[in-house]
Write an enzyme that holds these catalytic residues in place. Structure first.
Site, PDB file in Angstrom:
ATOM      1  N   ASP A   5     -63.556  15.817   9.899  1.00  0.00           N
ATOM      2  CA  ASP A   5     -63.060  17.677  10.763  1.00  0.00           C
ATOM      3  C   ASP A   5     -61.142  17.391  11.125  1.00  0.00           C
ATOM      4  O   ASP A   5     -61.344  18.202  11.263  1.00  0.00           O
ATOM      5  CB  ASP A   5     -64.231  17.825  11.771  1.00  0.00           C
ATOM      6  CG  ASP A   5     -64.068  16.281  12.881  1.00  0.00           C
ATOM      7  OD1 ASP A   5     -63.156  15.763  12.744  1.00  0.00           O
ATOM      8  OD2 ASP A   5     -64.450  16.838  13.874  1.00  0.00           O
ATOM      9  N   GLU A  46     -63.875   4.266  17.241  1.00  0.00           N
ATOM     10  CA  GLU A  46     -62.036   5.106  17.521  1.00  0.00           C
ATOM     11  C   GLU A  46     -62.180   4.763  18.644  1.00  0.00           C
ATOM     12  O   GLU A  46     -61.994   4.529  20.012  1.00  0.00           O
ATOM     13  CB  GLU A  46     -61.936   6.755  17.192  1.00  0.00           C
ATOM     14  CG  GLU A  46     -60.861   7.379  17.012  1.00  0.00           C
ATOM     15  CD  GLU A  46     -60.792   8.074  16.353  1.00  0.00           C
ATOM     16  OE1 GLU A  46     -61.901   9.162  15.412  1.00  0.00           O
ATOM     17  OE2 GLU A  46     -60.221   9.097  16.596  1.00  0.00           O
TER      18      GLU A  46
HETATM   19  O1  KIV Z   1     -61.948  13.621  11.228  1.00  0.00           O
HETATM   20  C1  KIV Z   1     -61.390  12.224  10.774  1.00  0.00           C
HETATM   21  O2  KIV Z   1     -61.086  12.328  10.078  1.00  0.00           O
HETATM   22  C2  KIV Z   1     -61.981  11.129  11.613  1.00  0.00           C
HETATM   23  C3  KIV Z   1     -61.984   9.899  11.030  1.00  0.00           C
HETATM   24  C4  KIV Z   1     -60.223   9.838  11.799  1.00  0.00           C
HETATM   25  C5  KIV Z   1     -62.608   8.582  11.132  1.00  0.00           C
HETATM   26  O3  KIV Z   1     -63.642  11.354  11.804  1.00  0.00           O
END
Ligand code: KIV
Length: 279
Positions: A25, A163
C-alpha cells in the site's frame, strides 16, 4: 521480497532471484504521491496487483490490504481478501496488526486466503503511533510485539513482516516462530528482508528512512536522460536517420507532391515556420 506496482518492474523482479513481490500500500506514496498510505483504495490496489500478477510467472505475489478494507470486521476482510485473489490474481494478501487482527486472519485463512501478517511499526496505525516511529524500544512494548508475532502465527499467517523494531527484538522473535519473519528496519536476524522499490533504486529525491539501503541511485541518471532528449530534439539531432524510416524513390515522390501542392520550406525545423504554426 521487494515491492512492485506495475508490469515492467514486476517482470524484472520475476526474472531476478527475488522470492516474493509485494504490491504494497506504499503505492499511495511511491506512485500516487500521497503523504501516507491511508488514502489508497481497494480498487487502486486491485488494479496494480493485477498488473503485477500478470508479470509474475515464478515469484509469489502478495497484495497489501489497504486501510479500511479489513478493520471493520471479519466479513469485510474476507470479502476484500477474496477480491485480491479473484481480481488481483495474487496468491496471498498482507494485512497490518497483531493480536487485535488475529480473529480476522483466522477467518481469512479459513476462507482459503493465505495471509502474511505485519507487526511492529504498522504505517496504517500512524495516527495512533503519532507518526512513523520505531516500535518496541521499551521492554514492555517489545514484549507486546512478541505477543503480536505469536498471535498472528497461531491465527494461521504464513509469514510476518517485522517493521521498524530494534535488531535485538527481531533476533528474539525470529527463532521462536515457526513461520518466517521478513524484516524492514528490523536488522539482519530476520529470515528475509523487504524494501520498497522506489527507495531501493533511488527513483526519487524524498527523504528515506535510516533503514533503507539504496542499491542504485537512478534519479540523477533519469533526469540526465530526459534533459539529453530535450536538448537533442531542440537542436534537431534526434531523431536522426537511424531512428526513422526511408521510402523508395523519395526524390521522385517529392517531385510529385510539389507538382500537386506546390513547393514548401524544405527544412521542417525552419524556425519561423515552427514559431508561427505551433507556438
Ligand atoms: O506497503 C509496503 O510497501 C509495505 C512494506 C514496507 C512492508 O508494507
Amino acid at each position: 521480497m521487494l515491492t512492485a506496482y506495475d508490469f515492467p518492474s514486476a517482470y524484472l523482479l520475476d526474472q531476478s532471484e527475488i522470492d516474493v513481490v509485494l504490491v504494497g500500500d506504499s503505492l499511495a506514496m511511491t506512485v500516487l504521491g500521497q503523504e501516507n498510505t491511508l488514502s489508497v483504495t481497494m480498487d487502486q490496489m486491485i488494479y496494480h496487483t493485477s498488473a503485477v500478477s500478470r508479470a509474475c510467472k515464478r515469484a509469489l505475489v502478495v497484495g497489501d490490504m489497504p486501510f479500511g478494507s479489513y478493520q471493520s470486521g471479519i466479513n469485510q476482510a474476507v470479502q476484500n481478501g477474496l477480491r485480491f485473489i479473484k481480481e488481483g490474481n495474487c496468491a496471498a494478501v498482507k494485512l497490518e496488526g497483531g493480536k487485535q487482527r488475529a480473529s480476522i486472519i483466522a477467518a481469512m485463512v479459513e476462507a482459503e486466503i493465505p495471509v502474511m501478517a505485519h507487526v511492529g511499526l504498522t504505517p496504517q496505525s500512524m495516527h495512533r503511533f503519532g507518526g512513523f516511529r520505531v516500535q518496541g524500544k521499551s521492554h514492555e512494548t517489545a514484549l507486546a510485539i512478541i505477543e503480536d508475532a505469536f498471535a498472528v502465527q497461531e491465527a494461521g499467517a504464513f509469514a510476518v513482516v517485522l517493521e521498524s523494531i530494534p535488531i535485538a527484538l527481531a533476533a528474539e522473535i525470529t527463532p521462536r516462530l515457526r513461520i518466517p519473519t521478513i524484516g524492514i528496519g528490523a536488522g539482519v536476524h530476520c529470515d528475509g528482508q523487504v524494501l520498497v522499490w522506489h527507495d531501493f533504486l533511488g527513483l526519487h529525491q524524498n527523504r528515506i528512512p535510516r533503514f533503507v539501503k539504496q542499491y542504485a541511485n537512478l534519479y540523477p541518471q533519469m533526469l540526465h536522460a530526459v534533459n539529453d532528449y530535450c536538448n537533442e530534439v531542440r537542436q534537431g539531432v534526434f531523431p536522426d536517420e537511424q531512428h526513422g524510416y526511408c521510402m523508395p524513390d523519395q526524390e521522385l515522390f517529392a517531385e510529385k507532391v510539389a507538382e500537386k501542392y506546390g513547393n514548401c520550406a524544405a527544412n521542417p525545423s525552419d524556425e519561423g515556420k515552427l514559431q508561427e504554426s505551433k507556438i
